[in-house]
Design a protein around this motif. Structure first.
Motif, PDB file in Angstrom:
ATOM      1  N   LYS A  30     -43.487 -86.064-109.846  1.00 26.67           N
ATOM      2  CA  LYS A  30     -43.598 -85.106-108.749  1.00 26.67           C
ATOM      3  C   LYS A  30     -42.158 -84.788-108.341  1.00 26.67           C
ATOM      4  CE  LYS A  30     -46.026 -84.606-104.379  1.00 26.67           C
ATOM      5  NZ  LYS A  30     -46.775 -85.317-103.345  1.00 26.67           N
ATOM      6  N   PHE A  31     -41.589 -83.857-109.127  1.00 30.91           N
ATOM      7  CA  PHE A  31     -40.176 -83.587-108.924  1.00 30.91           C
ATOM      8  C   PHE A  31     -39.932 -82.861-107.605  1.00 30.91           C
ATOM      9  CE2 PHE A  31     -40.417 -84.078-113.574  1.00 30.91           C
ATOM     10  CZ  PHE A  31     -39.528 -85.129-113.695  1.00 30.91           C
ATOM     11  N   PRO A  45     -20.646 -79.215-104.582  1.00 33.53           N
ATOM     12  CA  PRO A  45     -19.431 -80.039-104.465  1.00 33.53           C
ATOM     13  C   PRO A  45     -19.524 -81.094-103.373  1.00 33.53           C
ATOM     14  CG  PRO A  45     -19.052 -77.853-103.539  1.00 33.53           C
ATOM     15  CD  PRO A  45     -20.413 -77.824-104.149  1.00 33.53           C
ATOM     16  N   ALA A  46     -20.425 -80.857-102.400  1.00 41.99           N
ATOM     17  CA  ALA A  46     -20.524 -81.795-101.278  1.00 41.99           C
ATOM     18  C   ALA A  46     -21.581 -82.878-101.539  1.00 41.99           C
ATOM     19  CB  ALA A  46     -20.864 -81.037-100.008  1.00 41.99           C
ATOM     20  N   GLY A  47     -22.268 -82.751-102.650  1.00 45.83           N
ATOM     21  CA  GLY A  47     -23.334 -83.715-102.933  1.00 45.83           C
ATOM     22  C   GLY A  47     -24.478 -83.607-101.945  1.00 45.83           C
ATOM     23  N   ALA A  48     -24.698 -82.392-101.456  1.00 45.97           N
ATOM     24  CA  ALA A  48     -25.741 -82.208-100.433  1.00 45.97           C
ATOM     25  C   ALA A  48     -27.132 -82.169-101.033  1.00 45.97           C
ATOM     26  CB  ALA A  48     -25.469 -80.930 -99.653  1.00 45.97           C
ATOM     27  N   ILE A  49     -27.220 -81.874-102.339  1.00 45.17           N
ATOM     28  CA  ILE A  49     -28.540 -81.732-102.954  1.00 45.17           C
ATOM     29  C   ILE A  49     -28.835 -82.941-103.839  1.00 45.17           C
ATOM     30  CG2 ILE A  49     -30.007 -80.258-104.384  1.00 45.17           C
ATOM     31  CD1 ILE A  49     -28.164 -77.920-103.741  1.00 45.17           C
ATOM     32  N   VAL A  50     -29.988 -83.535-103.592  1.00 48.07           N
ATOM     33  CA  VAL A  50     -30.436 -84.683-104.402  1.00 48.07           C
ATOM     34  C   VAL A  50     -31.753 -84.295-105.042  1.00 48.07           C
ATOM     35  CG1 VAL A  50     -31.132 -87.099-104.345  1.00 48.07           C
ATOM     36  CG2 VAL A  50     -29.337 -86.293-102.813  1.00 48.07           C
ATOM     37  N   PHE A  51     -31.878 -84.567-106.335  1.00 47.14           N
ATOM     38  CA  PHE A  51     -33.080 -84.165-107.059  1.00 47.14           C
ATOM     39  C   PHE A  51     -33.641 -85.346-107.835  1.00 47.14           C
ATOM     40  CE2 PHE A  51     -35.274 -82.368-110.782  1.00 47.14           C
ATOM     41  CZ  PHE A  51     -36.126 -81.474-110.163  1.00 47.14           C
ATOM     42  N   GLY A  52     -34.947 -85.431-107.915  1.00 48.22           N
ATOM     43  CA  GLY A  52     -35.549 -86.513-108.687  1.00 48.22           C
ATOM     44  C   GLY A  52     -37.053 -86.520-108.537  1.00 48.22           C
ATOM     45  N   ASP A  53     -37.643 -87.658-108.891  1.00 45.71           N
ATOM     46  CA  ASP A  53     -39.094 -87.791-108.890  1.00 45.71           C
ATOM     47  C   ASP A  53     -39.547 -88.438-107.574  1.00 45.71           C
ATOM     48  OD1 ASP A  53     -41.741 -88.216-109.372  1.00 45.71           O
ATOM     49  OD2 ASP A  53     -41.466 -89.319-111.251  1.00 45.71           O
ATOM     50  N   LEU A  54     -40.285 -87.680-106.797  1.00 39.64           N
ATOM     51  CA  LEU A  54     -40.749 -88.196-105.494  1.00 39.64           C
ATOM     52  C   LEU A  54     -41.752 -89.330-105.671  1.00 39.64           C
ATOM     53  CD1 LEU A  54     -41.164 -84.720-103.800  1.00 39.64           C
ATOM     54  CD2 LEU A  54     -39.689 -86.533-102.903  1.00 39.64           C
ATOM     55  N   ASN A  55     -42.348 -89.406-106.855  1.00 36.48           N
ATOM     56  CA  ASN A  55     -43.324 -90.469-107.115  1.00 36.48           C
ATOM     57  C   ASN A  55     -42.675 -91.762-107.576  1.00 36.48           C
ATOM     58  OD1 ASN A  55     -45.594 -89.070-106.437  1.00 36.48           O
ATOM     59  ND2 ASN A  55     -46.289 -88.654-108.523  1.00 36.48           N
TER      60      ASN A  55
END
Lengths: 418, 285
Positions: free
Chosen positions: B9-10, B195-205
């Motif tokens: 569940k990305f 550049p600020a590392g504000a966005i994090v992405f991955g698997d919510l599950n």
């Protein structure tokens, strides 16, 4: 020069005059056709639609013509199923108006989609969850039914009817027309409803979203109801316009008053349901999503409370009351005012349910979006009107559309001859 | 609700306190996904911006003025109750957009879309874009197009895909090597460009993924609104228009209360209840 084609005993204007009229309206039609080809070959960038106003003038025109074309299914239902026999004097015309409206709707859809050559995907890759799929299937089928209902009228042309096969075919088709009227009423119920559902199921758009029964939002039923209520108003309005242009009485007062009375009661009951729906939406549905009524009608240059008041009170309650009241219904002036208001009301309802939805900001930091259609959109929207005028003119001239025409104009014609 | 724990569940978390509004996410997204642009971009209402950065203000005058930049990709909604009937998916008449139950990603099949634009009308986030023109690239620039993403023709709708082609590449590699996809193997272009590392992405599950650890998604429906599933148990995290029940997979994070409040519409006095229900919250706003 076309006397042999004109119904026996009927009086029509001279052919050159008729052709001048057709050429003038035909020029408008060609303007629309030119704009249509521009949209097909150059794309929808010819319009002023944008990513906020993805549904715009055309979709409003589409919904509006389908709503006012509702006179065909409802009059057919009353005539063939409920056996309201007096309506036989207007049913042919109601069917022709319905045919024009539905063919126009299909034409508008063909121009409106971004990939016209893929239009058939809606049938081939049908998504059963989509209200638009239901619309496409029912609308196409109902157009086929309207064509079947129109054919006997065409076959009754003086020359065509001389061919025994066509004569018998027309006769037999009339005999089984109740089946098609019933099918048409069923199909029309669902596609009018589905068009209402198109807006009502958009749960991300609190202005449009409505709760409802099972899979159908309230708007499903309100759209069907309003089409049945206001459609006959449009039939009466076009009849009135045709009478004015031809200078003849074409439908008897008894029939007109009967249809106006039925329409009046349908409008009155509809508008009560609409008011209840609006109150529930304003005080329960919208607040549950964080909105108050003012959010939808303020902070913009166009969509004020006036639009709600005009639709519900001026173009809903007023025509309803005028048509259920015997004295105002039977007064030609107040009756005409009522049917004009009714037609404006249902068109305004469709406008609101198409364009205002797109204009209202939903994100708390978004702003209202307003839009002015391009000339290409306007031309292609007028195109069906021109086409409708031409089809009515041709049908009136060459087909026995109004069974009462000779009887109602006999004395006038005799007086003219004397 | 998907019971199979192995399905992905990305999702995404965007820290609005870190975002500087530099627009690198927008540029990288356009470049990565062959997003076309117009010769004249002055009218933004028909520009295509899969990732769009909004500028928000607290509305206060100097010196209390605060600004926040809010990047908005497609929210990849799970729909009411997270059943996959996203606002756009359920309305598409030709099934040209679909919900991936194995990924949580809302897809768009360009070759099936016939441009009715119903999905655009249904999306409250304006995350869907129509190709009003055929894409044109300045001479030589077509050499920079990504071979992994098909350019879209005039007359179809497009939107952010969470860089699905990157998922496909990572998945194929993992299948060949008979293993699961690692967290950093599949990251969107905007995430990697920020550049600020504000966005994090991955698997919510996946509890091992950073997005899961930040969001701490509630596996149960919200007791106040059963349409809402996967609400964050982190009081600093919110979703846009959460109460509508669209159940987006893009979460936003901010220490500031006014920013969190801007995520949805509230009637007078409602925010106080919501805030309390969320748990402790700071009041930097």
């Amino acid at each position: 020069m076309d006397d042999a084609l004109i119904p026996e005993g009927a009086k029509r204007c001279a052919f050159p005059i008729f052709m001048i009229g057709i050429i003038i309206v035909g020029a408008v039609l060609l303007w629309g056709v030119y704009a249509m080809f521009l949209c097909w070959f150059k794309g929808l960038n010819q319009t002023n639609m944008n990513d906020y106003y993805g549904f715009a003038l055309w979709i409003w025109a589409d919904l509006a013509v389908i709503a006012v074309g509702g006179g065909a299914f409802f009059t057919g239902l009353l005539k063939y199923i409920f056996k309201v026999d007096d309506l036989k004097n207007i049913i042919n015309f109601a069917v022709i108006i319905g045919f024009i409206c539905y063919s126009s709707a299909l034409l508008i859809l063909a121009i409106d989609i971004g990939q016209p050559l893929r239009g058939w995907f809606i049938f081939w890759h049908a998504n059963v969850h989509s209200m638009l799929t239901e619309v496409a299937f029912c609308l196409s089928c109902y157009f086929a039914v309207l064509t079947i209902e129109f054919i006997p009228n065409i076959l009754e042309n003086r020359q065509v009817n001389k061919v025994p096969f066509f004569h018998h075919l027309a006769h037999n088709m009339h005999g089984v027309m109740a089946v098609f009227a019933a099918t048409g009423a069923f199909l029309s119920f669902f596609h009018q409803g589905s068009l209402g559902g198109v807006a009502g199921v958009m749960f991300g758009r609190p202005f449009a979203y409505r709760e409802g029964l099972l899979i159908w939002p309230w708007t499903f039923f309100l759209f069907t109801w309003s089409a049945a209520a206001f459609g006959p108003c449009f039939t009466l309005l076009v009849t009135k316009i045709t009478e004015m242009i031809t200078g003849k009485k074409l439908v008897g007062d008894k029939t007109v008053n009967l249809l106006a009375k039925i329409s009046g009661w349908m409008i009155t009951t509809y508008i009560i349901a609409k008011i209840i729906d609006t109150i529930y939406w304003a005080f329960v549905t919208a607040p549950s999503m964080g909105f108050k009524l003012g959010h939808f009608y303020s902070n913009n240059g166009f969509y004020g409370y006036w639009i709600l008041i005009t639709e519900v009170i001026l173009c809903g309650v007023v025509p309803g009351l005028l048509l259920i009241n015997k004295s105002t219904r039977e007064n030609p002036a107040t009756r005409t005012i009522a049917i004009i208001l009714g037609v404006i009301g249902v068109c305004l309802n469709r406008w609101v349910m198409v364009l205002q939805i797109m204009a209202v900001p939903v994100l708390s930091f978004d702003t209202w979006a307003l839009y002015i259609p391009s000339w290409q959109e306007v031309a292609t929207t007028i195109l069906p009107v021109a086409y409708g005028i031409i089809l009515i003119a041709v049908a009136y001239r060459y087909l026995p559309v109004f069974p009462q025409e000779l009887e109602l104009n006999e004395s006038a014609d005799t007086a003219a001859q004397n | 609700m998907i019971e199979n724990k192995k399905v992905h569940k990305f999702g995404m978390v965007i820290d609005l306190d870190k975002c500087t509004g530099c627009g690198a996410c927008m540029v990288s997204c356009m470049s990565e996904n062959n997003v076309p642009f117009k010769e004249d971009e002055s009218n933004k209402k028909d520009s295509i911006t899969w990732m769009r950065v909004y500028k928000l203000t607290n509305g206060k005058s100097f010196p209390e003025t605060e600004i926040v930049y809010l990047p908005r990709p497609c929210q990849h909604c799970g729909g009411i109750g997270d059943h996959g009937h996203s606002p756009c998916v359920s309305v598409c008449p030709a099934t040209a957009t679909d919900y991936g139950y194995d990924t949580g990603i809302v897809s768009q099949i360009y070759t099936r879309c016939f441009g009715c634009r119903y999905c655009m009308g249904a999306c409250p986030y304006h995350a869907r874009y129509f190709n009003w023109w055929d894409p044109k690239w300045p001479e030589g620039m077509e050499k920079y197009l990504s071979p992994n993403v098909s350019p879209r023709m005039r007359g179809v709708v497009e939107k952010c895909s969470f860089c699905y082609h990157r998922y496909q590449l990572a998945r194929e590699q993992a299948i060949v090597e008979d293993r699961e996809i690692e967290e950093m193997e599949y990251q969107t272009a905007c995430t990697t460009a920020c550049p600020a590392g504000a966005i994090v992405f991955g698997d919510l599950n996946n509890p091992a993924h950073k997005v899961h650890q930040i969001v701490k998604p509630d596996p149960h429906p919200d007791p106040m609104n059963h349409k809402v599933v996967g609400k964050s148990r982190n009081p600093k995290v919110f979703r846009l228009l959460e109460r509508l029940g669209t159940n987006p997979k893009v979460y936003y994070m901010s220490e500031r209360e006014w920013v969190r409040k801007a995520g949805d519409n509230y009637l007078k006095g409602e925010w106080e209840n919501v805030k309390t229900h969320h748990g402790a919250s700071s009041s930097h706003g």
